[in-house]
Motif scaffolding. Structure first.
Motif, PDB file in Angstrom:
ATOM      1  N   LYS A  11      -7.749 -33.698-111.030  1.00 26.93           N
ATOM      2  CA  LYS A  11      -7.255 -33.104-112.270  1.00 26.93           C
ATOM      3  C   LYS A  11      -5.739 -33.256-112.342  1.00 26.93           C
ATOM      4  CE  LYS A  11     -11.108 -30.267-113.117  1.00 26.93           C
ATOM      5  NZ  LYS A  11     -12.009 -31.102-112.388  1.00 26.93           N
ATOM      6  N   ALA A  12      -5.213 -33.392-113.549  1.00 30.83           N
ATOM      7  CA  ALA A  12      -3.765 -33.420-113.730  1.00 30.83           C
ATOM      8  C   ALA A  12      -3.178 -32.105-113.222  1.00 30.83           C
ATOM      9  CB  ALA A  12      -3.426 -33.629-115.201  1.00 30.83           C
ATOM     10  N   GLY A  13      -2.057 -32.183-112.533  1.00 29.92           N
ATOM     11  CA  GLY A  13      -1.378 -30.988-112.043  1.00 29.92           C
ATOM     12  C   GLY A  13      -1.698 -30.621-110.610  1.00 29.92           C
ATOM     13  N   ILE A  14      -2.664 -31.270-109.974  1.00 28.15           N
ATOM     14  CA  ILE A  14      -2.944 -30.950-108.568  1.00 28.15           C
ATOM     15  C   ILE A  14      -2.144 -31.863-107.654  1.00 28.15           C
ATOM     16  CG2 ILE A  14      -5.241 -29.999-109.039  1.00 28.15           C
ATOM     17  CD1 ILE A  14      -6.436 -32.533-107.778  1.00 28.15           C
ATOM     18  N   ILE A  33       2.318 -34.864-107.510  1.00 30.12           N
ATOM     19  CA  ILE A  33       1.496 -34.128-108.465  1.00 30.12           C
ATOM     20  C   ILE A  33       0.947 -35.121-109.494  1.00 30.12           C
ATOM     21  CG2 ILE A  33       1.455 -32.219-110.134  1.00 30.12           C
ATOM     22  CD1 ILE A  33       2.263 -31.232-107.393  1.00 30.12           C
ATOM     23  N   ILE A  34      -0.342 -35.033-109.775  1.00 25.51           N
ATOM     24  CA  ILE A  34      -0.980 -35.954-110.718  1.00 25.51           C
ATOM     25  C   ILE A  34      -0.504 -35.684-112.146  1.00 25.51           C
ATOM     26  CG2 ILE A  34      -3.176 -36.663-111.778  1.00 25.51           C
ATOM     27  CD1 ILE A  34      -4.518 -36.066-109.132  1.00 25.51           C
ATOM     28  N   LYS A  35      -0.122 -36.765-112.836  1.00 29.47           N
ATOM     29  CA  LYS A  35       0.215 -36.694-114.255  1.00 29.47           C
ATOM     30  C   LYS A  35      -0.943 -37.221-115.102  1.00 29.47           C
ATOM     31  CE  LYS A  35       3.548 -38.326-117.660  1.00 29.47           C
ATOM     32  NZ  LYS A  35       4.484 -39.391-117.963  1.00 29.47           N
ATOM     33  N   ASP A  36      -1.435 -38.416-114.749  1.00 32.74           N
ATOM     34  CA  ASP A  36      -2.534 -39.043-115.509  1.00 32.74           C
ATOM     35  C   ASP A  36      -3.584 -39.574-114.554  1.00 32.74           C
ATOM     36  OD1 ASP A  36      -1.139 -38.976-118.095  1.00 32.74           O
ATOM     37  OD2 ASP A  36       0.150 -40.513-117.219  1.00 32.74           O
ATOM     38  N   ILE A  37      -4.841 -39.560-115.011  1.00 34.81           N
ATOM     39  CA  ILE A  37      -5.940 -40.188-114.273  1.00 34.81           C
ATOM     40  C   ILE A  37      -6.202 -41.533-114.934  1.00 34.81           C
ATOM     41  CG2 ILE A  37      -8.357 -39.974-113.579  1.00 34.81           C
ATOM     42  CD1 ILE A  37      -7.921 -36.884-113.889  1.00 34.81           C
ATOM     43  N   GLN A  53       3.599 -37.615-111.351  1.00 33.90           N
ATOM     44  CA  GLN A  53       4.635 -37.182-112.286  1.00 33.90           C
ATOM     45  C   GLN A  53       5.903 -38.020-112.169  1.00 33.90           C
ATOM     46  OE1 GLN A  53       4.953 -32.931-111.618  1.00 33.90           O
ATOM     47  NE2 GLN A  53       3.336 -32.505-113.090  1.00 33.90           N
ATOM     48  N   ASP A  54       6.149 -38.610-110.998  1.00 38.33           N
ATOM     49  CA  ASP A  54       7.338 -39.459-110.825  1.00 38.33           C
ATOM     50  C   ASP A  54       7.092 -40.912-111.243  1.00 38.33           C
ATOM     51  OD1 ASP A  54       5.838 -40.503-108.745  1.00 38.33           O
ATOM     52  OD2 ASP A  54       7.185 -39.824-107.166  1.00 38.33           O
TER      53      ASP A  54
END
Length: 65
Positions: A11-14, A33-37, A53-54
């Motif tokens: 999930k985004a945010g984990i 931290i995940i931004k997009d799948i 996110q980076d």
């Protein structure tokens, strides 16, 4: 531990550890931290591809949360 090969667990945010394309040979992990799948299929044998996110892109090896 959640299965990193199943999209439902990602999930985004984990926070996760991913392996970048250029690190696949060495297996060096990058955390973030995940931004997009990016993987559309529900399961992928090498891990679900995500963008952090980076901006770095790689396949999830470990789910940290």
């Amino acid at each position: 531990m959640l299965d990193n090969k199943k999209r439902i667990n990602i999930k985004a945010g984990i926070k996760v550890n991913i392996v970048l394309k250029q690190d696949q040979r060495t297996g060096k992990l990058t955390s973030g931290i995940i931004k997009d799948i990016l993987t559309n299929s529900p399961i992928h044998p090498h891990g679900i591809k995500v963008r952090l996110q980076d901006g770095q892109v790689g396949r999830v090896q470990e789910i940290l949360q």
